[in-house]
Design a protein around this motif. Structure first.
Motif, PDB file in Angstrom:
ATOM      1  N   ILE A 184       0.604  -1.208  -0.716  1.00 55.02           N
ATOM      2  CA  ILE A 184      -0.087  -0.308  -0.191  1.00 55.02           C
ATOM      3  C   ILE A 184       0.900   1.404  -0.367  1.00 55.02           C
ATOM      4  N   GLU A 185       1.881   1.219   1.171  1.00 59.29           N
ATOM      5  CA  GLU A 185       3.165   2.530   0.859  1.00 59.29           C
ATOM      6  C   GLU A 185       3.857   3.169  -0.611  1.00 59.29           C
ATOM      7  N   ALA A 186       3.854   2.086  -1.011  1.00 61.54           N
ATOM      8  CA  ALA A 186       4.260   1.752  -2.548  1.00 61.54           C
ATOM      9  C   ALA A 186       3.332   2.964  -3.417  1.00 61.54           C
ATOM     10  N   LEU A 187       2.515   1.397  -3.629  1.00 61.97           N
ATOM     11  CA  LEU A 187       0.695   2.345  -4.005  1.00 61.97           C
ATOM     12  C   LEU A 187       0.743   3.500  -3.933  1.00 61.97           C
ATOM     13  N   LEU A 188       0.958   4.058  -2.544  1.00 61.38           N
ATOM     14  CA  LEU A 188       0.179   5.798  -2.413  1.00 61.38           C
ATOM     15  C   LEU A 188       1.701   6.702  -2.647  1.00 61.38           C
ATOM     16  N   ALA A 189       2.626   6.084  -2.747  1.00 61.38           N
ATOM     17  CA  ALA A 189       3.819   6.896  -3.574  1.00 61.38           C
ATOM     18  C   ALA A 189       3.955   7.749  -4.417  1.00 61.38           C
ATOM     19  N   ARG A 190       3.410   6.570  -5.169  1.00 62.35           N
ATOM     20  CA  ARG A 190       3.431   5.912  -6.912  1.00 62.35           C
ATOM     21  C   ARG A 190       1.852   7.200  -7.327  1.00 62.35           C
ATOM     22  N   ALA A 191       1.130   6.834  -6.631  1.00 59.17           N
ATOM     23  CA  ALA A 191       0.379   7.876  -6.795  1.00 59.17           C
ATOM     24  C   ALA A 191      -0.187   9.292  -6.314  1.00 59.17           C
ATOM     25  N   GLU A 192       0.419   9.320  -5.434  1.00 58.17           N
ATOM     26  CA  GLU A 192       0.796  10.694  -5.439  1.00 58.17           C
ATOM     27  C   GLU A 192       1.628  11.969  -6.067  1.00 58.17           C
ATOM     28  N   GLY A 224      -3.239   8.340 -10.904  1.00 62.05           N
ATOM     29  CA  GLY A 224      -3.559   8.308  -8.981  1.00 62.05           C
ATOM     30  C   GLY A 224      -4.251   7.608  -8.579  1.00 62.05           C
ATOM     31  N   HIS A 225      -5.770   7.861  -9.496  1.00 61.48           N
ATOM     32  CA  HIS A 225      -6.963   7.947  -9.618  1.00 61.48           C
ATOM     33  C   HIS A 225      -7.440   6.354  -9.092  1.00 61.48           C
ATOM     34  N   HIS A 226      -6.051   5.794 -10.750  1.00 60.63           N
ATOM     35  CA  HIS A 226      -6.704   4.426 -10.962  1.00 60.63           C
ATOM     36  C   HIS A 226      -5.319   3.364  -9.892  1.00 60.63           C
ATOM     37  N   LEU A 227      -4.623   4.295  -9.434  1.00 64.18           N
ATOM     38  CA  LEU A 227      -3.508   3.282  -8.454  1.00 64.18           C
ATOM     39  C   LEU A 227      -4.265   3.446  -6.839  1.00 64.18           C
ATOM     40  N   MET A 228      -4.954   4.008  -7.184  1.00 64.05           N
ATOM     41  CA  MET A 228      -5.644   4.226  -5.055  1.00 64.05           C
ATOM     42  C   MET A 228      -6.900   3.488  -5.142  1.00 64.05           C
ATOM     43  N   ALA A 229      -7.214   2.665  -7.014  1.00 66.96           N
ATOM     44  CA  ALA A 229      -8.406   1.660  -6.285  1.00 66.96           C
ATOM     45  C   ALA A 229      -7.389   0.750  -6.401  1.00 66.96           C
ATOM     46  N   ALA A 243      -6.899  14.164  -1.428  1.00 58.81           N
ATOM     47  CA  ALA A 243      -7.708  13.998  -0.664  1.00 58.81           C
ATOM     48  C   ALA A 243      -7.154  12.373  -0.244  1.00 58.81           C
ATOM     49  N   ALA A 244      -8.076  11.712  -1.160  1.00 55.64           N
ATOM     50  CA  ALA A 244      -7.756  10.118  -1.252  1.00 55.64           C
ATOM     51  C   ALA A 244      -6.126   9.435  -0.469  1.00 55.64           C
ATOM     52  N   ILE A 245      -5.544  10.407  -0.808  1.00 52.83           N
ATOM     53  CA  ILE A 245      -3.907  10.099  -0.259  1.00 52.83           C
ATOM     54  C   ILE A 245      -4.064   9.718   1.315  1.00 52.83           C
ATOM     55  N   ALA A 246      -4.446  11.431   0.918  1.00 53.96           N
ATOM     56  CA  ALA A 246      -5.083  11.420   3.101  1.00 53.96           C
ATOM     57  C   ALA A 246      -5.144  10.812   3.477  1.00 53.96           C
ATOM     58  N   ALA A 247      -6.553  10.356   3.185  1.00 49.29           N
ATOM     59  CA  ALA A 247      -7.474   9.933   3.680  1.00 49.29           C
ATOM     60  C   ALA A 247      -7.076   8.242   4.431  1.00 49.29           C
ATOM     61  N   ALA A 248      -6.361   7.994   3.354  1.00 49.90           N
ATOM     62  CA  ALA A 248      -6.305   6.397   3.234  1.00 49.90           C
ATOM     63  C   ALA A 248      -4.029   6.039   3.898  1.00 49.90           C
ATOM     64  N   ARG A 249      -4.267   7.110   3.926  1.00 51.24           N
ATOM     65  CA  ARG A 249      -2.578   7.448   5.235  1.00 51.24           C
ATOM     66  C   ARG A 249      -3.347   7.306   6.862  1.00 51.24           C
ATOM     67  N   VAL A 250      -4.310   8.413   6.700  1.00 52.45           N
ATOM     68  CA  VAL A 250      -5.371   7.927   8.146  1.00 52.45           C
ATOM     69  C   VAL A 250      -5.128   6.499   8.501  1.00 52.45           C
TER      70      VAL A 250
END
Ligand code: ARG
Length: 458
Positions: free
Chosen positions: A137-145, A167-172, A449-456
């Motif tokens: 997940i952390e790898a996906l978040l970094a690339r999505a960002e 980013g949206h695609h990776l966040m899926a 916003a989705a990345i920030a929410a996912a980190r929480v």
């Protein structure tokens, strides 16, 4: 010769093939630490309850400590005459401390022993998978960002549908992996009950303290029904079904990487470290790791089925069929760990060919919906009518060999006079994705916003 642990009832030893089909030590030696932990908890409880003498408890604990050191240093010896890890440990204990070792199996059966060992193992496997999912997940978040604004085509039916952000695609996939984490956490919580003290199937007449052994092994409580305790493998199936689902998700991502790396797409380049060449075609760079992740999801899906089929016809309580519960789980765990690690490595290092993605996103009239929406919003046209007008615009553009933005103002007005030059603000792929600000939509601001929410949520 007959068996040292139950030989009293037998005159002769097993046929050679009987010993071979019966033995599980080659597989269940992997439970040695859990087996020692279970025996320590059981022996300590037997002593505290006055069921066996404290002097024997001390000797047993000393012997178990020595066995632990031996196995840690030299591995577990595999003698198929001793069948499994439980008898291997007990036999070694007798060699070390003598007949007092025989008191350890008071108020205990291999049936509750193996159920306890295996639960302990699967519980910690859930924790290991959780850590691997977190890294993924952390790898996906970094690339999505990095790619919150990068535009690629979104597909339905594998036909270009509307532009989306990478980013949206990776966040899926982050959402899928978060659900996977919750499935493993849920499985781990549900399995956190201790079968020890259920004995063979009926419980025991000895005054065992099942709360004490459960607590010593870090379980929330003892299991409630002795028959269920020794014949339940739901915990293993829960693990396997969560692993199957995680594998299914990894396989979908693998499939996308394979398609994206194919030359007609050219959306990504996998680095050398995650590619293989061809022995004949010098130009080749093949996405083998992704293909193998896709293939290995077959094992993950299959092993759930494999154990479910073993279990589905078994009457209560224990049957030896259940010994075959461990290979599917061990294989699945090793395979899932490998797949998650490989996928994390690929995601972290993929080269995204953003120009190719953007060009593909602009093709295929991907902003047609934006034109229809604009007619609804700006000209008050009912959506169905706007759909039809836009369809005619697409047909005109296709006939002219251009995209929607390539039609002149006059062309557009000829299709419907309500289409004014102001429409150009929505025909670009950038404008399209920026407008998708509904909750869960693809706009770059939403992705951030989705990345920030996912980190929480981690
Ligand atoms: N090796 C066995 C297993 O893994 C341990 C339990 C054997 N119990 C029995 N009654 N034969 O299932």
């Amino acid at each position: 010769s007959s068996n040292p642990l139950w030989g009293g009832r037998f005159g002769a030893g097993p046929a050679a093939v009987m010993a071979e089909i019966n033995a599980s030590i080659g597989t269940d030696k992997r439970l040695w630490q859990q087996d020692l932990a279970g025996s320590r908890a059981h022996a300590t409880m037997l002593g505290a309850q006055g069921i066996i003498p404290i002097a024997d408890v001390d000797a047993i604990l000393g012997g178990l400590a020595q066995i632990e050191a031996e196995y840690a240093a030299d591995g577990v010896p595999e003698d198929i005459a001793l069948e499994d890890i439980h008898m291997t440990v007990e036999t070694r204990l007798r060699a070390l401390i003598g007949p007092g070792a025989g008191r350890l199996h008071t108020a205990r059966s291999r049936n509750d022993q193996v159920a306890t060992d295996f639960r302990l193992w699967v519980r910690s496997a859930c924790t290991e998978v959780d850590a691997a999912l977190l890294a993924f997940i952390e790898a996906l978040l970094a690339r999505a960002e990095q790619h919150a604004d990068t535009i690629l085509p979104g597909f339905t039916h594998l036909q270009i549908a509307q532009p989306v952000t990478l980013g949206h695609h990776l966040m899926a996939y982050v959402e899928m992996a978060l659900r996977d984490r919750s499935r493993f956490a849920d499985a781990a919580a549900r399995m956190n009950e201790c079968p020890l003290g259920s004995a063979a199937l009926a419980g025991t007449g000895f005054p065992v303290d099942r709360d004490a052994t459960a607590a010593a092994l870090g379980f929330a409580r003892p299991t409630a029904n002795s028959l269920d305790s020794v014949s339940d493998r739901d915990f293993a199936l829960d693990y396997l079904s969560a692993a199957a689902m995680a594998g299914l998700h990894l396989s979908r991502l693998a499939e996308e990487l394979i398609i994206w790396a194919s030359q007609p797409y050219g959306f990504i380049t996998l680095p050398d470290a995650w590619s293989t060449g061809s022995s004949i075609m010098p130009q080749k760079r093949n996405p083998d790791a992704a293909e193998l992740v896709r293939a290995k999801s077959g094992l993950l899906l299959g092993n759930f089925q494999r154990l479910a089929v073993i279990m589905k016809g078994l009457p209560l309580a224990y049957s030896k069929d259940m010994q075959d519960d461990k290979p599917p789980v061990f294989e699945a765990h090793d395979t899932l760990g490998l797949c998650l690690t490989a996928m994390t490595g690929m995601v972290a290092t993929i080269g995204f060919n953003t120009a190719r993605m953007r060009a593909a996103a602009a093709a295929g009239f991907s902003t047609a919906t934006d034109l229809a929406d604009w007619l609804v919003r700006e000209a008050g046209v009912p959506f169905r009518e706007a759909h039809d007008i836009t369809g005619r615009a697409v047909r005109a553009a296709e006939a002219a060999g251009t995209d929607l933005d390539g039609l002149s103002d006059a062309d557009l007005a000829a299709i419907d006079p309500r289409i004014t030059p102001a429409v150009r603000n929505v025909l670009s792929v950038e404008a399209s994705v920026a407008s998708r600000t509904s909750f869960g939509g693809t706009a770059p601001a939403n992705v951030r916003a989705a990345i920030a929410a996912a980190r929480v949520r981690l």
